[in-house]
Every structure is written in structure tokens, then in C-alpha cells.
Design a protein around this motif. Structure first.
Motif, PDB file in Angstrom:
ATOM      1  N   PRO A 263     -25.848  99.091 -17.312  1.00 53.64           N
ATOM      2  CA  PRO A 263     -25.689  97.830 -16.173  1.00 53.64           C
ATOM      3  C   PRO A 263     -26.750  96.794 -15.712  1.00 53.64           C
ATOM      4  N   ASP A 264     -27.632  96.253 -16.773  1.00 52.16           N
ATOM      5  CA  ASP A 264     -29.085  95.935 -17.185  1.00 52.16           C
ATOM      6  C   ASP A 264     -28.667  94.561 -17.803  1.00 52.16           C
ATOM      7  N   LYS A 265     -27.254  94.451 -18.540  1.00 52.83           N
ATOM      8  CA  LYS A 265     -27.365  92.758 -19.697  1.00 52.83           C
ATOM      9  C   LYS A 265     -26.204  92.577 -18.810  1.00 52.83           C
ATOM     10  N   ASP A 266     -25.755  91.064 -18.885  1.00 53.26           N
ATOM     11  CA  ASP A 266     -24.927  90.104 -18.598  1.00 53.26           C
ATOM     12  C   ASP A 266     -23.688  90.680 -19.741  1.00 53.26           C
ATOM     13  N   ILE A 267     -22.795  90.432 -18.698  1.00 47.47           N
ATOM     14  CA  ILE A 267     -20.993  91.050 -19.554  1.00 47.47           C
ATOM     15  C   ILE A 267     -20.552  89.390 -19.510  1.00 47.47           C
ATOM     16  N   ARG A 268     -19.426  89.422 -20.173  1.00 42.53           N
ATOM     17  CA  ARG A 268     -18.845  88.230 -20.008  1.00 42.53           C
ATOM     18  C   ARG A 268     -17.323  88.582 -19.363  1.00 42.53           C
ATOM     19  N   ILE A 269     -16.610  87.896 -19.316  1.00 42.91           N
ATOM     20  CA  ILE A 269     -15.062  87.939 -18.573  1.00 42.91           C
ATOM     21  C   ILE A 269     -14.562  86.586 -19.007  1.00 42.91           C
ATOM     22  N   SER A 270     -13.320  87.349 -19.573  1.00 43.68           N
ATOM     23  CA  SER A 270     -12.898  85.739 -19.670  1.00 43.68           C
ATOM     24  C   SER A 270     -10.848  86.600 -19.880  1.00 43.68           C
ATOM     25  N   GLY A 271     -10.221  85.390 -19.571  1.00 43.17           N
ATOM     26  CA  GLY A 271      -8.969  85.105 -19.328  1.00 43.17           C
ATOM     27  C   GLY A 271      -7.776  84.031 -19.412  1.00 43.17           C
ATOM     28  N   GLN A 272      -6.676  84.075 -19.579  1.00 42.69           N
ATOM     29  CA  GLN A 272      -5.914  83.286 -20.039  1.00 42.69           C
ATOM     30  C   GLN A 272      -4.300  83.824 -19.038  1.00 42.69           C
ATOM     31  N   THR A 273      -3.564  82.707 -19.389  1.00 42.15           N
ATOM     32  CA  THR A 273      -2.355  82.887 -18.776  1.00 42.15           C
ATOM     33  C   THR A 273      -1.812  83.270 -19.693  1.00 42.15           C
ATOM     34  N   THR A 274      -0.510  84.767 -20.403  1.00 42.43           N
ATOM     35  CA  THR A 274       0.235  85.481 -20.846  1.00 42.43           C
ATOM     36  C   THR A 274       1.412  85.321 -20.992  1.00 42.43           C
ATOM     37  N   PHE A 275       1.585  84.713 -19.626  1.00 40.98           N
ATOM     38  CA  PHE A 275       3.712  84.548 -19.622  1.00 40.98           C
ATOM     39  C   PHE A 275       3.860  84.422 -18.026  1.00 40.98           C
ATOM     40  N   VAL A 276       5.004  83.453 -18.674  1.00 40.89           N
ATOM     41  CA  VAL A 276       5.716  82.845 -16.489  1.00 40.89           C
ATOM     42  C   VAL A 276       6.828  83.436 -16.430  1.00 40.89           C
ATOM     43  N   GLY A 277       6.952  83.091 -15.443  1.00 37.10           N
ATOM     44  CA  GLY A 277       8.153  83.745 -14.877  1.00 37.10           C
ATOM     45  C   GLY A 277       8.613  82.375 -13.819  1.00 37.10           C
ATOM     46  N   LYS A 278       9.231  82.633 -12.792  1.00 34.77           N
ATOM     47  CA  LYS A 278       9.368  81.640 -12.087  1.00 34.77           C
ATOM     48  C   LYS A 278       9.284  81.422 -10.903  1.00 34.77           C
ATOM     49  N   THR A 279       8.559  82.522 -10.543  1.00 34.11           N
ATOM     50  CA  THR A 279       7.367  81.918  -9.284  1.00 34.11           C
ATOM     51  C   THR A 279       5.964  82.974 -10.080  1.00 34.11           C
ATOM     52  N   SER A 280       6.058  83.952 -11.056  1.00 36.89           N
ATOM     53  CA  SER A 280       4.683  84.920 -11.503  1.00 36.89           C
ATOM     54  C   SER A 280       4.274  84.045 -12.633  1.00 36.89           C
ATOM     55  N   MET A 281       2.877  84.910 -12.456  1.00 40.34           N
ATOM     56  CA  MET A 281       2.254  84.494 -13.477  1.00 40.34           C
ATOM     57  C   MET A 281       2.022  85.729 -14.716  1.00 40.34           C
ATOM     58  N   GLU A 282       1.557  85.980 -15.636  1.00 41.23           N
ATOM     59  CA  GLU A 282       0.633  86.800 -15.934  1.00 41.23           C
ATOM     60  C   GLU A 282      -0.287  86.902 -16.571  1.00 41.23           C
ATOM     61  N   ILE A 283      -1.321  87.386 -16.742  1.00 41.87           N
ATOM     62  CA  ILE A 283      -2.447  86.636 -16.310  1.00 41.87           C
ATOM     63  C   ILE A 283      -3.196  88.352 -17.397  1.00 41.87           C
ATOM     64  N   SER A 284      -4.079  87.360 -18.557  1.00 44.24           N
ATOM     65  CA  SER A 284      -4.499  88.935 -19.177  1.00 44.24           C
ATOM     66  C   SER A 284      -6.004  88.443 -19.171  1.00 44.24           C
ATOM     67  N   VAL A 285      -6.949  89.655 -18.924  1.00 43.07           N
ATOM     68  CA  VAL A 285      -8.494  89.690 -18.570  1.00 43.07           C
ATOM     69  C   VAL A 285      -9.117  90.339 -19.459  1.00 43.07           C
ATOM     70  N   TRP A 286     -10.042  89.912 -20.237  1.00 44.73           N
ATOM     71  CA  TRP A 286     -10.887  90.385 -20.346  1.00 44.73           C
ATOM     72  C   TRP A 286     -12.353  90.520 -20.664  1.00 44.73           C
ATOM     73  N   LEU A 287     -13.245  91.702 -20.639  1.00 43.60           N
ATOM     74  CA  LEU A 287     -14.425  92.177 -20.365  1.00 43.60           C
ATOM     75  C   LEU A 287     -15.264  92.701 -21.226  1.00 43.60           C
ATOM     76  N   GLU A 288     -16.457  92.417 -21.911  1.00 44.13           N
ATOM     77  CA  GLU A 288     -17.553  92.170 -23.562  1.00 44.13           C
ATOM     78  C   GLU A 288     -18.807  92.576 -22.575  1.00 44.13           C
ATOM     79  N   GLN A 289     -19.676  93.087 -23.453  1.00 40.53           N
ATOM     80  CA  GLN A 289     -21.250  93.025 -22.904  1.00 40.53           C
ATOM     81  C   GLN A 289     -21.601  92.736 -24.365  1.00 40.53           C
TER      82      GLN A 289
END
Length: 439
Positions: free
Chosen positions: A169-195
Motif C-alpha cells: 500500500p505504500d508503493k506506486d502502482i502503474r496502470i495501463s490499458g488499450q483497446t483490444t477488440f471492437v464491435g459495432k457499438t462495443s469496445m473490449e478494453i484490456s487493463v493491467w496493474l503492476e507495482q
């Protein structure tokens, strides 16, 4: 840590080749970004979202409905072909959760044992996924001084798998993400957490969010930009996204609400039934518990929450991340009370958002241990909104968690047919979680 050693570590942790490829792509982009400029904090990401949405962050109880944004409707496309094609790199972003310096944030994130509250992670990841979705969207004809005509809604969170690393709880955490798939009106988003720990970035979790784009008044769906892979690696990631989409459709078509249990599942439930029959007088139909077993209903835990404006999103609905946090923490308590030991969360499967939750609602959550196997517990949490004047309820969300205790736990036994179906569904989800954890 070298990339070769990192990939070897990922394989040992149970990551398959598709997840490793996506993760390597994410790392390469983060390295480039870190060299060029410092990462924004998660607070700055939220500020960007507010600006993109053109939202008013203050709450006015006299005007709880958002102002009409009819003037923005004309900028939405009638066909996906009107929109420029995007790449994964276009939507990529990384940010920092500044636990080392933000003491107020640290107090919100820490548990009494000095660990990090995983439910808080889900809140932050949901917020970040919204930003990634907004970053993917591009309207060439939208004037620079106007907010986006899109409203982004979380409809599903799937395959959230936690590693054995214990976040500090006392060290920074890096969050990252990107779009990994798309439909007509939807988007799949992948998100990572690392420390960052001892000079190396330790992975905490990865989550897949399915976001749906709505028009500026949130009255109808809206078309989104197509996505095109930039290289062979991205082609592989897109193919994996398509596989996940098809798997969701397949699981939905095989739901117990659509089809009866398989022959094997029927035999399993029948055996459970026979094991609870009073052998001394089976004709009476009296059921008894075998040793080291409990009735499923005995594991049930409940909560009721009055939802205040503090927990709303920019659309004056209750923030999905808040609902996920409340459900996760109730599921953990349910597993703790059943196993009598503090359990570890391994997997979250199929968090579905069926209805928006209004500010001021009474949210009721019910959790149960629906399936057990040795040290593992499959916990289901159902959420609904209760309306006191009419004494009616509206189901809003369902959540499914795979937890593990330090020792074998008491086995749960369904008593009714409804509970038997929950038991079968719990086993299906447990089996899926085990495949993802160990593959």
C-alpha cells in the motif's frame, strides 16, 4: 529484469501466449512513453475524462437529470465507414496510482492487515477503462472546443485474474490499458496493474472490460471506430479478442436459463441428493447433512446500502466501479465467514451490469458460496434495487468470484432445485477459472 526472463516468469505464473503477447506489446509502449514524458496520475486521468465529457462535477439535487446534449447528436456517424480506422497504439495509455505520496489515497486503499483493497483496484480500473474507450474514439468533424458526443457504459467485466504477488500500500502502482477488440457499438478494453518491487515491475492483475458507446443523451447506441492491427502481434491479440467474444456468446447460449443441465451435471446433482438422504428411513424424504458439509443457504450474507451522490458517475448514475468494490468485499467476507480464514481472491468472472442504478436507491446485495472444491470457494453475489413504496425489486448486477482458503473448506450442499442450478453454474465458473489460472 530482461524481457526473456519476464516472459519465462509469466509462463510460470500461468499466462498463455496470447496474454503474454498482449502484455509484451503493452510493456514496449510503456517504455517509449516513460522515456518521452512522465506518466500522469490517476487523478489527472479523471480530470481528462471530465473535460472530454464536458461534465459538471457538482451535484444539484434540484436537477438530477443531465442537461440535454441534442447539439452533439449531429456529430455521431450513421455508418462505421464514416469514422477513421484506429490502431491499438492510438488508445494506449499508462498512468500512476501514487500510493507512495498521496496519503489520503493510501488510507482508502489499505486494509487493516496492511495489504491493498482489491475492490479499490476494480474502481480505478473501471475509471481507466472509460478513458481508454474515449481515447479510442475519434470524430474528425467534431470541433475541438466541444465535448465528446459519446457516453461510455460498462456492460461486462470478464476474466480478472490475480497473481500471487501481494501489492504493497505504500508503493506506486502503474496502470495501463488499450483497446483490444471492437464491435459495432462495443469496445473490449484490456487493463493491467503492476507495482515496482526490488527494481522489477511485478504484475498484479489484468482485466477485460466490455464498454458500450451510447449517444450524447444516452438514449440509443452509437457506432465506434473500427480497429486495425498494426503488426502480427496485434493481429494475434485481435484474434484472441474475437475468441473471447465468441466464447461469451457460446456460454450465453448454453446458460441454465436456456438449456437444462448436461447428463453429467444431472448425475452430479443426483449424487449430491442421495448423499443427503436419511438412510434409516429414506421413504420419509428427510434430508440430513453429511459430516463436514453445510447447506448452501447457511453461507448467505446480505448488505443494504443507501446510495448517495458521492458514488455517482458523470452521468448521475451510480459508478460501476463502486458496485464492483462493494460486491467484491461482500464476497470476500462471505468466503471468510465460511472458511474461517482470510481467503485469497484468484479470479473474477462475468461481472454483468444489467440495469443502471440511480442515486438515492436502496441497493441490496446477497452473497452465497455456491460451490466448493478442496480449498476453493466459488462465491456468487447478486445485487438488486429495492423500492420501498411498491415493495418491488429490480435486478441490476451479478458477480462471480473464485476464492481460496489456506485449508480445505466445508462443502456446500444445495437444498432446492434453484440452489442446485446455482451449484452447477458455480462449478462451471470454477472450472473456467481453473483453466485460466493454470493454462
Amino acid at each position: 529484469m530482461s524481457l526473456t526472463l519476464l516472459v519465462r516468469s509469466l509462463k510460470c505464473s500461468g499466462w498463455n501466449q496470447a496474454r503474454i503477447s498482449s502484455y509484451k506489446l503493452c510493456l514496449s509502449k510503456m517504455s517509449t512513453q516513460v522515456e518521452s514524458e512522465p506518466l500522469p496520475t490517476i487523478h489527472e486521468i479523471r480530470t481528462r475524462i471530465v473535460k472530454l465529457m464536458g461534465a459538471n462535477v457538482s451535484y444539484d439535487p434540484k436537477n438530477i437529470h443531465l442537461a440535454k446534449r441534442d447539439n452533439l447528436l449531429k456529430y455521431l456517424p450513421r455508418s462505421q465507414d464514416e469514422l477513421p480506422v484506429r490502431t491499438m497504439q492510438d488508445s494506449f495509455e499508462a498512468a500512476i496510482i501514487p500510493l507512495s505520496q498521496d496519503l489520503d489515497l493510501r488510507d482508502k486503499m489499505v486494509t487493516v492487515q496492511g495489504a491493498v483493497r482489491l475492490g479499490r483496484f476494480m474502481e480505478i480500473m473501471d475509471l481507466f477503462a472509460v478513458y481508454i474507450a474515449l481515447k479510442h474514439l475519434k470524430l474528425p468533424n467534431l470541433p475541438a472546443d466541444l465535448p465528446t458526443p459519446y457516453v461510455i457504459v460498462t456492460v461486462l467485466v470478464d476474466d480478472v485474474t490475480f497473481t500471487s504477488y501481494k501489492a504493497k500500500p505504500d508503493k506506486d502502482i502503474r496502470i495501463s490499458g488499450q483497446t483490444t477488440f471492437v464491435g459495432k457499438t462495443s469496445m473490449e478494453i484490456s487493463v493491467w496493474l503492476e507495482q515496482l518491487s526490488d527494481g522489477a515491475w511485478e504484475k498484479i492483475t489484468k482485466a477485460v472490460f466490455v464498454m458500450v458507446a451510447r449517444n450524447s443523451n444516452n438514449t440509443a447506441s452509437a457506432l465506434v471506430n473500427k480497429i486495425e492491427p498494426g503488426n502480427e502481434r496485434e493481429k494475434h491479440i485481435l484474434a484472441t479478442g474475437l475468441e473471447r467474444t465468441n466464447m461469451r456468446k457460446k456460454e450465453s447460449s448454453e446458460s441454465l436459463l436456456v438449456h437444462p443441465p448436461s447428463t453429467f451435471e444431472q448425475q452430479m446433482i443426483h449424487k449430491v441428493f442421495l448423499d443427503t438422504i436419511d438412510k434409516s428411513n429414506p421413504l420419509l424424504g428427510r434430508r440430513i447433512l453429511p459430516p463436514y458439509h453445510v447447506w448452501m443457504e447457511a453461507t448467505r450474507q446480505n448488505s443494504v446500502i443507501h446510495l448517495h451522490p458521492e458514488e455517482r458517475n458523470l452521468h448521475n448514475k451510480i459508478f460501476g466501479g463502486f458496485l464492483m468494490r462493494q460486491a467484491l468485499e461482500l464476497a470476500w467476507l462471505c468466503g471468510y465467514m465460511h472458511s474461517k480464514q482470510k481467503p485469497k481472491l484468484w479470479h473474477i468472472n462475468d461481472v454483468s451490469f444489467k440495469q443502471p442504478v440511480e442515486v438515492g436507491s436502496l441497493l441490496r446485495m446477497t452473497s452465497e458460496v455456491v460451490y466448493t472444491e478442496k480449498t476453493f470457494m466459488q462465491v456468487c453475489v447478486n445485487a438488486d434495487v429495492y423500492h420501498p413504496p411498491t415493495k418491488t425489486t429490480t435486478e441490476t448486477n451479478s458477480f462471480h468470484y473464485t476464492l481460496e482458503s489456506l485449508e480445505d473448506v466445508e462443502k456446500v450442499i444445495p437444498r432446492s432445485y434453484h440452489e442446485a442450478m446455482m451449484y452447477i453454474d458455480g462449478k462451471r465458473r470454477y472450472d473456467r477459472a481453473m483453466r485460466l489460472i493454470t493454462e
